[in-house]
Design an enzyme around this catalytic site. Structure first.
Site, PDB file in Angstrom:
ATOM      1  CG  ASP A   1      -1.164  42.212  -6.104  1.00 37.02           C
ATOM      2  OD1 ASP A   1      -1.687  41.410  -5.310  1.00 37.02           O
ATOM      3  OD2 ASP A   1      -0.049  42.034  -6.613  1.00 37.02           O
TER       4      ASP A   1
ATOM      5  CG  ASN B   1       9.400  41.065 -13.565  1.00 44.75           C
ATOM      6  OD1 ASN B   1       9.026  40.971 -12.398  1.00 44.75           O
ATOM      7  ND2 ASN B   1       8.613  41.489 -14.538  1.00 44.75           N
TER       8      ASN B   1
ATOM      9  CG  HIS C   1       6.334  41.577 -10.222  1.00 45.37           C
ATOM     10  ND1 HIS C   1       6.290  40.762 -11.326  1.00 45.37           N
ATOM     11  CD2 HIS C   1       5.545  40.990  -9.299  1.00 45.37           C
ATOM     12  CE1 HIS C   1       5.508  39.723 -11.071  1.00 45.37           C
ATOM     13  NE2 HIS C   1       5.054  39.833  -9.849  1.00 45.37           N
TER      14      HIS C   1
HETATM   15  C1  GLP Z   1       2.259  37.775  -8.495  1.00 43.61           C
HETATM   16  C2  GLP Z   1       1.844  38.676  -7.330  1.00 43.61           C
HETATM   17  C3  GLP Z   1       3.009  39.032  -6.465  1.00 43.61           C
HETATM   18  C4  GLP Z   1       3.821  37.801  -6.155  1.00 43.61           C
HETATM   19  C5  GLP Z   1       4.394  37.235  -7.422  1.00 43.61           C
HETATM   20  C6  GLP Z   1       5.210  35.985  -7.201  1.00 43.61           C
HETATM   21  O1  GLP Z   1       2.539  38.439  -9.653  1.00 43.61           O
HETATM   22  N1  GLP Z   1       1.196  39.868  -7.748  1.00 43.61           N
HETATM   23  O2  GLP Z   1       2.539  39.660  -5.291  1.00 43.61           O
HETATM   24  O3  GLP Z   1       4.859  38.105  -5.266  1.00 43.61           O
HETATM   25  O4  GLP Z   1       3.332  36.904  -8.288  1.00 43.61           O
HETATM   26  O5  GLP Z   1       4.381  34.862  -7.140  1.00 43.61           O
HETATM   27  P1  GLP Z   1       4.808  33.460  -6.619  1.00 43.61           P
HETATM   28  O6  GLP Z   1       4.937  33.581  -5.149  1.00 43.61           O
HETATM   29  O7  GLP Z   1       3.689  32.548  -7.025  1.00 43.61           O
HETATM   30  O8  GLP Z   1       6.069  33.127  -7.286  1.00 43.61           O
END
Ligand code: GLP
Length: 240
Positions: free
Chosen positions: A67, A135, A137
């Site tokens: 992304d 959440n 995602h």
């Molecule tokens: C972002 C990214 C995700 C990632 C998520 C968690 O929103 N788009 O791909 O998994 O954050 O991030 P973190 O690993 O910093 O908790």
């Protein structure tokens, strides 16, 4: 889904990196799906260390990122383009033409989605690295996203913007939308490796492992995939 529980972030990063390193050794021209966020940073550091020790090379590896934020210059310090170069690509021998990151900056965002989706259709991702949002995602597939969704533009939830605001000066600077691989694209990877670390992920890890498969919790779709490794540290696993 294979669940591997480790002590802490350091061990998680090592164990996750071993999965990737073993794949690269077995298939030096493999295709990797990569993720941003804080979760895979340690994994990338271990990959760089293995490269420096000449255990692995990236010269024949292709990568596809999950992304990118919309309407953020790719050279912005918080773009995922910058993140990937700073945390991995600048430190290894990957060829720039083998790096694929969705472009979220342009006048025709739908066209950019179609172009990235076309690339994904032609690619065959051997291993997709994933983090998980608080959440549930994955990539930027927010709760409620159809499991049939392919690359699209998503309006980020306030929860996700809040979670990600630590990387920006203020919440106002956090982009409101992003371009992301859809759940269907993610599920096409041959193997999926999800890493989750820390207390802030405990609820999400519990929902992932104990909960049912539902579009209100995107990561739950992974239960429908035949080769998924989930690596969690003690804090992330604390509610199991
Ligand atoms: C972002 C990214 C995700 C990632 C998520 C968690 O929103 N788009 O791909 O998994 O954050 O991030 P973190 O690993 O910093 O908790």
């Amino acid at each position: 889904m294979k669940i591997v529980e480790v002590n802490d972030y350091q061990e998680l990063s090592k164990v996750a990196a071993k999965v990737v390193i073993d794949l690269i050794k077995a298939k030096p021209n493999c295709t990797l799906g990569l993720a941003t966020g804080s979760s895979p940073i340690g994994l990338y550091q271990n990959l760089i260390a293995a490269y420096n020790k000449k255990e692995i090379s990236f010269k024949d590896i292709k990568t596809y990122n999950l992304d990118e934020y919309c309407n953020l210059d790719i050279n912005h310090s918080q773009s995922y383009y910058t993140f990937m170069h700073e945390n991995l690509f600048n430190h290894v021998d990957i060829k720039e033409e083998n790096i694929h990151i969705p472009v979220g900056n342009g006048s025709d965002l739908n066209k950019l989605c179609d172009e990235y989706n076309e690339l994904l259709h032609k690619a065959s991702i051997d291993l997709q690295v994933l983090g998980i949002g608080g959440n549930g995602h994955i990539g930027f597939n927010e709760p409620g996203t159809s499991f049939d969704q392919e690359t699209f533009i998503v309006k980020l939830t306030e929860k996700t913007r809040e979670d990600n605001k630590r990387f920006f000066n203020s919440i106002d600077e956090v982009p409101t939308s992003a371009i992301t691989m859809g759940i269907k694209n993610i599920m096409q990877a041959k193997t999926i490796l999800l890493v989750a670390s820390g207390k802030s992920k405990a609820e999400a890890v519990k929902a992932l492992i104990k909960g049912g498969v539902t579009e209100t919790f995107p990561a739950s779709v992974l239960k429908n995939h035949k080769d998924v490794i989930v690596i969690v540290d003690k804090e992330a696993a604390s509610l199991l």
